[in-house]
Scaffold this active site. Structure first.
Site, mmCIF file in Angstrom:
data_model
loop_
_atom_site.group_PDB
_atom_site.id
_atom_site.type_symbol
_atom_site.label_atom_id
_atom_site.label_comp_id
_atom_site.label_asym_id
_atom_site.label_seq_id
_atom_site.Cartn_x
_atom_site.Cartn_y
_atom_site.Cartn_z
ATOM 1 N N SER A 117 0.817 -1.222 0.000
ATOM 2 C CA SER A 117 0.000 0.000 0.000
ATOM 3 C C SER A 117 0.848 1.268 0.000
ATOM 4 C CB SER A 117 -0.936 0.009 1.215
ATOM 5 O OG SER A 117 -0.198 -0.077 2.428
ATOM 6 N N ASP A 362 -3.160 6.260 12.402
ATOM 7 C CA ASP A 362 -2.355 5.548 11.407
ATOM 8 C C ASP A 362 -1.039 6.310 11.254
ATOM 9 O OD1 ASP A 362 -1.149 4.470 9.161
ATOM 10 O OD2 ASP A 362 -3.001 4.315 8.008
ATOM 11 N N HIS A 365 0.840 5.144 6.957
ATOM 12 C CA HIS A 365 0.532 5.681 5.628
ATOM 13 C C HIS A 365 0.632 7.206 5.634
ATOM 14 C CE1 HIS A 365 -1.297 1.643 5.708
ATOM 15 N NE2 HIS A 365 -0.874 1.600 4.451
#
Length: 392
Positions: A117, A362, A365
């Site tokens: 990702s 998070d 990311h």
């Protein structure tokens, strides 16, 4: 006029091609090179400079390709400063990103990102950097299973992303439903994945995050129709080395270094523990951070140096040149640029989590626009202005 200007730039760069990185045994300039990097320029060393005039390179709302997991402004992030920092290497400067030049150089070509990702975030960042240079009716985007394809029709070019978080076949190969828990990879050749990689003119690999989700990893030996197959456990670093060697062997069998280029993006760091930059508050992490780490001399990040060493050692053995895009150290300074809680949540946070947002922030990311744009500036540099030493 833009195309003529780009062609003029390429023509003007021709005298410098001899100085650009050479292929194997001095067989001529590397494909796509239009110039050479300044001697002695280490783009991995430098500092983040606030640049409100030149940053961001695009707006979040104007790029239709950003996933809702990365649209921080749309999900309520109150600050924008994370968009306004430019990486300034010591002793040199990155060339300005020229979307038209890149598209022209990719005319009739296929560029493919392969990885997890974080690699997909860099891929989407590149689409955001390029798409304004293409008329609306001359571009398209589609995703089918593990493969996403952006087409620039006027250039007969595609820029693609293939989901393979561990490069080898694994139990995490579903592009939508996957988990880093109970990781299992296949020790046999990666034929199913690599069949999608064949024919790419520019390959950009990454693989790190899923390998450090635990100390050990399970490996399935043998093929599906092999009754003797079994599962063994191996240290993550050893399994990672094994898989990278498989990638190198595949490159040597399938990539023509006179026509194609290969890159590997180093580890993207996380900022899950505030004590790494001196924040001693219990539970401190990237949540609420609004500026980069200013003193890197005392910063000790969580990135595995052993995994970085394995990456460099294995890729250096490849007979096909692999350009290492070193994003790790510069990204380690950017505790402020993660999505934090400002993203689409697949699972609604509990009342307890909402009372302490740090608990579900998070810190892996990155918001877009943001840090991955700089990764693409480095990739642009190495693709079009390579140094003599390709594995850096």
């Amino acid at each position: 006029m833009k195309v003529l200007a780009v062609l003029a730039l390429v023509a003007a760069a021709a005298p410098f091609l001899r100085a650009a990185g050479q292929g194997e045994e001095g067989a001529g300039p590397l494909p796509f090179a239009v110039g050479a990097a300044p001697a002695g320029c280490d783009v991995a060393q430098g500092e983040w400079v606030r640049d409100d005039d030149a940053r961001p390179l695009y707006q979040e709302w104007e790029c239709p390709y950003i996933q809702p997991q990365l649209t921080c402004q749309a999900h309520g992030r109150p600050d924008k400063a994370y968009q306004s920092w430019r990486w300034q290497p010591r002793g040199c400067s990155l060339p300005s990103f020229n979307a038209t030049l890149m598209l022209e150089m990719l005319r009739g070509k296929r560029m493919l990102f392969v990885g997890d990702s974080l690699n997909r975030g860099q891929y989407v960042s590149l689409l955001c950097l390029l798409h304004r240079a293409i008329p609306d009716g001359a571009k398209s985007f589609e995703t089918v299973d593990s493969l996403s394809i952006f087409r620039a029709r006027d250039y007969d070019a595609t820029i693609e992303f293939y989901w393979a978080p561990m490069l080898a076949e694994s139990n995490s190969d579903d592009a939508v439903v996957h988990s880093a828990d109970d990781r299992l990879i296949r020790g046999a050749p990666m034929d199913r994945h690599s069949s999608f990689w064949k024919g790419a003119d520019v390959l950009v690999f990454n693989s790190y995050l899923w390998w450090v989700a635990g100390d050990k990893i399970q490996i399935l030996r043998g093929a599906d129709n092999d009754p003797s197959k079994d599962i063994v456990e191996m240290k993550s670093e050893e399994a990672y080395r094994l898989v990278l060697y498989q990638v190198v062997r595949w490159l040597e069998r399938n990539v023509d270094a006179k026509k194609s280029r290969v890159f590997f993006v180093t580890a993207s760091p996380t900022h899950t523990e505030g004590k790494a930059w001196g924040d001693k508050a219990e539970g401190a992490n990237c949540y609420g951070q609004t500026s980069p780490i200013s003193d890197g001399s005392s910063y000790r990040g969580s990135t595995s140096r052993e995994m970085l060493r394995v990456t460099e050692e294995v890729l250096a053995t490849s007979r096909v040149p692999v350009g290492l895009v070193n994003i790790t150290r510069l990204s380690e300074y950017r505790r402020d640029a993660h999505t934090q809680t400002y993203k689409k949540q697949w699972v609604e946070p509990t009342a307890e989590q909402r009372a302490d947002p740090r608990s579900y922030a998070d810190c892996t990311h990155w918001c877009l626009p943001g840090v991955p744009d700089t990764w693409n500036e480095l990739l642009y540099w190495k693709l079009f202005f390579p140094s003599n030493d390709q594995v850096l």
